[in-house]
Design a protein around this motif. Structure first.
Motif, PDB file in Angstrom:
ATOM      1  N   UNK A  78       0.836  -1.202   0.000  1.00 20.90           N
ATOM      2  CA  UNK A  78       0.000   0.000   0.000  1.00 20.90           C
ATOM      3  C   UNK A  78       0.868   1.248   0.000  1.00 20.90           C
ATOM      4  N   UNK A  79       0.783   2.036  -1.059  1.00 22.04           N
ATOM      5  CA  UNK A  79       1.549   3.276  -1.141  1.00 22.04           C
ATOM      6  C   UNK A  79       0.701   4.495  -0.795  1.00 22.04           C
ATOM      7  N   UNK A  80      -0.571   4.256  -0.469  1.00 22.82           N
ATOM      8  CA  UNK A  80      -1.465   5.368  -0.133  1.00 22.82           C
ATOM      9  C   UNK A  80      -1.556   5.587   1.361  1.00 22.82           C
ATOM     10  N   UNK A  81      -2.639   6.230   1.773  1.00 26.69           N
ATOM     11  CA  UNK A  81      -2.821   6.497   3.198  1.00 26.69           C
ATOM     12  C   UNK A  81      -3.232   5.223   3.918  1.00 26.69           C
ATOM     13  N   UNK A  82      -2.810   5.111   5.150  1.00 21.88           N
ATOM     14  CA  UNK A  82      -3.102   3.928   5.948  1.00 21.88           C
ATOM     15  C   UNK A  82      -4.114   4.306   7.021  1.00 21.88           C
ATOM     16  N   UNK A  83      -5.292   3.726   6.954  1.00 20.56           N
ATOM     17  CA  UNK A  83      -6.330   3.974   7.948  1.00 20.56           C
ATOM     18  C   UNK A  83      -6.803   2.626   8.468  1.00 20.56           C
ATOM     19  N   UNK A  84      -6.109   2.130   9.479  1.00 19.78           N
ATOM     20  CA  UNK A  84      -6.434   0.824  10.016  1.00 19.78           C
ATOM     21  C   UNK A  84      -7.547   0.943  11.046  1.00 19.78           C
ATOM     22  N   UNK A  85      -8.722   0.500  10.676  1.00 18.48           N
ATOM     23  CA  UNK A  85      -9.881   0.623  11.552  1.00 18.48           C
ATOM     24  C   UNK A  85     -10.696  -0.658  11.522  1.00 18.48           C
ATOM     25  N   UNK A  86     -11.480  -0.828  12.552  1.00 20.28           N
ATOM     26  CA  UNK A  86     -12.476  -1.900  12.612  1.00 20.28           C
ATOM     27  C   UNK A  86     -13.850  -1.251  12.711  1.00 20.28           C
ATOM     28  N   UNK A  87     -14.792  -1.679  11.862  1.00 21.35           N
ATOM     29  CA  UNK A  87     -16.174  -1.191  11.898  1.00 21.35           C
ATOM     30  C   UNK A  87     -17.093  -2.354  12.216  1.00 21.35           C
ATOM     31  N   UNK A  88     -17.850  -2.218  13.282  1.00 26.37           N
ATOM     32  CA  UNK A  88     -18.869  -3.204  13.630  1.00 26.37           C
ATOM     33  C   UNK A  88     -20.212  -2.545  13.367  1.00 26.37           C
ATOM     34  N   UNK A  89     -20.926  -3.055  12.384  1.00 24.72           N
ATOM     35  CA  UNK A  89     -22.148  -2.412  11.906  1.00 24.72           C
ATOM     36  C   UNK A  89     -23.369  -3.196  12.370  1.00 24.72           C
ATOM     37  N   UNK A  90     -24.319  -2.484  12.948  1.00 25.27           N
ATOM     38  CA  UNK A  90     -25.579  -3.085  13.345  1.00 25.27           C
ATOM     39  C   UNK A  90     -26.737  -2.382  12.689  1.00 25.27           C
ATOM     40  N   UNK A  91     -27.945  -2.838  12.971  1.00 23.89           N
ATOM     41  CA  UNK A  91     -29.114  -2.225  12.340  1.00 23.89           C
ATOM     42  C   UNK A  91     -29.563  -0.947  13.043  1.00 23.89           C
ATOM     43  N   UNK A  92     -28.842  -0.561  14.117  1.00 23.85           N
ATOM     44  CA  UNK A  92     -29.176   0.679  14.815  1.00 23.85           C
ATOM     45  C   UNK A  92     -27.965   1.602  14.975  1.00 23.85           C
ATOM     46  N   UNK A  93     -26.875   1.247  14.336  1.00 17.16           N
ATOM     47  CA  UNK A  93     -25.687   2.093  14.437  1.00 17.16           C
ATOM     48  C   UNK A  93     -24.426   1.310  14.167  1.00 17.16           C
ATOM     49  N   UNK A  94     -23.289   1.934  14.404  1.00 20.98           N
ATOM     50  CA  UNK A  94     -22.014   1.258  14.195  1.00 20.98           C
ATOM     51  C   UNK A  94     -20.976   1.773  15.171  1.00 20.98           C
ATOM     52  N   UNK A  95     -19.985   0.914  15.415  1.00 21.40           N
ATOM     53  CA  UNK A  95     -18.833   1.277  16.239  1.00 21.40           C
ATOM     54  C   UNK A  95     -17.606   1.242  15.345  1.00 21.40           C
ATOM     55  N   UNK A  96     -16.861   2.322  15.326  1.00 26.55           N
ATOM     56  CA  UNK A  96     -15.609   2.386  14.584  1.00 26.55           C
ATOM     57  C   UNK A  96     -14.495   2.633  15.582  1.00 26.55           C
ATOM     58  N   UNK A  97     -13.496   1.770  15.591  1.00 27.08           N
ATOM     59  CA  UNK A  97     -12.415   1.998  16.542  1.00 27.08           C
ATOM     60  C   UNK A  97     -11.070   1.582  15.974  1.00 27.08           C
ATOM     61  N   UNK A  98     -10.050   2.247  16.488  1.00 28.11           N
ATOM     62  CA  UNK A  98      -8.678   2.005  16.061  1.00 28.11           C
ATOM     63  C   UNK A  98      -7.750   2.442  17.175  1.00 28.11           C
ATOM     64  N   UNK A  99      -6.926   1.541  17.622  1.00 29.67           N
ATOM     65  CA  UNK A  99      -5.972   1.904  18.663  1.00 29.67           C
ATOM     66  C   UNK A  99      -6.642   2.322  19.947  1.00 29.67           C
ATOM     67  N   UNK A 100      -6.499   3.588  20.301  1.00 32.19           N
ATOM     68  CA  UNK A 100      -6.960   4.070  21.595  1.00 32.19           C
ATOM     69  C   UNK A 100      -8.260   4.869  21.517  1.00 32.19           C
ATOM     70  N   UNK A 101      -8.888   4.936  20.360  1.00 24.24           N
ATOM     71  CA  UNK A 101     -10.096   5.750  20.230  1.00 24.24           C
ATOM     72  C   UNK A 101     -11.239   4.937  19.637  1.00 24.24           C
ATOM     73  N   UNK A 102     -12.456   5.428  19.874  1.00 25.84           N
ATOM     74  CA  UNK A 102     -13.650   4.726  19.422  1.00 25.84           C
ATOM     75  C   UNK A 102     -14.749   5.742  19.151  1.00 25.84           C
TER      76      UNK A 102
END
Length: 448
Positions: free
Chosen positions: A308-332
């Motif tokens: 990958x020579x572009x920007x690195x955005x390592x995140x996890x997205x947990x998607x539900x039918x009422x919202x989502x949680x996005x977190x990476x490292x120390x933030x959420x």
């Protein structure tokens, strides 16, 4: 000698049936001065990092280290003091009466063998991820940990961070509703991320125990590249799946309580790092998780890209039918996005192709059928969480391990949990190299 599949499945039947029936670990005798005496086996990058993290807990003292390269043993004394014992032979560590627990931070192909040997010698074990190199090795490790009553923790330390704990709390509280999709990435672009580790100038058969390094891997002539860059080769490592997918899957299992997927398919290629390695530098995996408890089935997509020579955005997205949680490292970030109960009309709907009279008739019927409160989506809400500045996931992971030894308290990532994360990872490799979908029974821990 590898365990055949029939024996492996039979072992798992005994292990999984008995694990739920009795406590997994026994209480140990009190240790002198309440300090746990540790030894690290494997003093590479992660070996030094794990040892430092363990010492930050102030619950242990380092007694000895083992490594197959003399330079690392010398450096360990420089870093941790001349009082520590050093050896090339991990078996000498296991024979020491002054070692209560070992940190196993070796290449992947040694994980199961040293773990089993250490447990049988009465040592508690912290083993780096993935717990095993091959699926069929998992049953014996789980069974040995149970039989010996020793504490064993697998080292995917991210789940001991505050952000993962908060994500778990939000999911359990139902803040995003029913999970339907998860995606997680862990891209890298620099040379270190591609496992191009430095090779010391004195690397030779004199300074390295090459035969022991090979172990049960195929015999070959001395090659310092394979020794210091072992992650690049299937003989000793588990590729990007075993190095990075394992963190992603471990995190998802911790947050959701899932036992694992039942269908796994992966694809990828060697795009850039064509340096003799035999594992891909780009891999994508798609996994289907079955319904479990209060959760519906959900899909998960994982990605690693070393080219990958572009920007690195390592995140996890947990998607539900009422919202989502996005977190990476120390933030959420929690985004609440609950849809209206009633279906809408207009926009891209065929409503706009009706005649004016038809539209008016439809609108009147719709409004009569659905009360206004059911037609209105809730406002989007966004809640951010930042981990405390002193949060130290690596240290926390070791603290849990040591508390388990001292007080028989629960382990975050015991062998059963560790294998439930490792097996899908290893199935990714199986899918990639055999070019097929892999079916896995996450409850009974067997290929189907």
């Amino acid at each position: 000698m590898k365990t055949d599949r029939r024996t492996f499945v039979k072992q798992l039947g005994v292990v999984t049936a008995s694990t739920a029936a009795v406590p997994h670990f026994n209480i140990i005798k009190s240790l002198n001065d309440n300090k746990i005496r540790i030894a690290t086996i494997g003093m590479g990058i992660q070996g030094f990092a794990d040892t430092r993290a363990a010492l930050r807990t102030e619950m242990c003292e380092l007694v000895a280290v083992a490594d197959l390269y003399d330079g690392r043993l010398a450096h360990a004394k420089e870093v941790f003091g001349n009082q520590i014992a050093t050896t090339r032979d991990y078996r000498e560590i296991l024979e020491r009466k002054d070692v209560d627990a070992v940190l196993i931070v070796t290449p992947d192909h040694w994980h199961d063998r040293i773990s089993i040997a250490a447990l049988k010698k009465g040592k508690h074990v912290y083993c780096e991820k993935p717990m095993v190199q091959h699926i069929e090795e998992g049953a014996a490790v789980i069974a040995t940990a149970k039989a010996t009553g020793k504490v064993m923790q697998i080292g995917s330390q991210r789940i001991s961070g505050a952000a993962f704990k908060e994500a778990k709390r939000l999911v359990e509280a139902g803040d995003i509703g029913m999970i339907n999709f998860i995606e997680s990435t862990n891209d890298r672009f620099n040379s270190i991320g591609a496992w191009q580790y430095s090779i010391p100038t004195d690397a030779s058969l004199k300074t390295i125990d090459w035969e022991t390094f090979l172990g049960h891997a195929p015999k070959r002539a001395f090659d310092p590249v394979r020794f210091f860059r072992w992650r690049n080769y299937r003989d000793y490592g588990t590729g990007v799946a075993g190095d990075l997918f394992i963190h992603l899957i471990t995190g998802v299992h911790f947050v959701t309580g899932a036992l694992g997927p039942h269908r796994i398919f992966s694809s990828g290629q060697l795009s850039y790092w064509k340096d003799g390695r035999d594992v891909p530098d780009v891999m994508i995996a798609t996994m289907e998780y079955p319904a479990m408890g209060k959760f519906d089935p959900f899909q998960m997509v994982l990605r690693v890209n070393f080219a990958n020579a572009g920007s690195i955005k390592n995140v996890t997205r947990i998607v539900g039918n009422e919202g989502e949680i996005t977190f990476s490292g120390e933030s959420l970030t929690l985004t609440k996005r609950k849809l209206a109960a009633a279906p809408g009309y207009g926009g891209g709907d065929s409503f706009n192709t009706f005649t004016n009279a038809q539209q008016q008739e439809y609108q009147a019927a719709y409004e009569a059928k659905y009360p206004i409160e059911s037609r209105t989506p809730e406002p989007v809400k966004e809640i951010k969480f930042e981990a405390p500045k002193d949060d130290d996931a690596h240290k926390n992971h070791f603290a849990t391990f040591f508390e388990g030894i001292l007080h028989n308290s629960p382990i975050v990532e015991d062998p059963l949990f560790g294998f439930r994360a490792a097996a899908p990872v290893l199935a990714c490799n199986k899918s990639y190299f055999e070019k097929k979908v892999v079916n896995w029974d996450p409850k009974n821990l067997k290929l189907t």
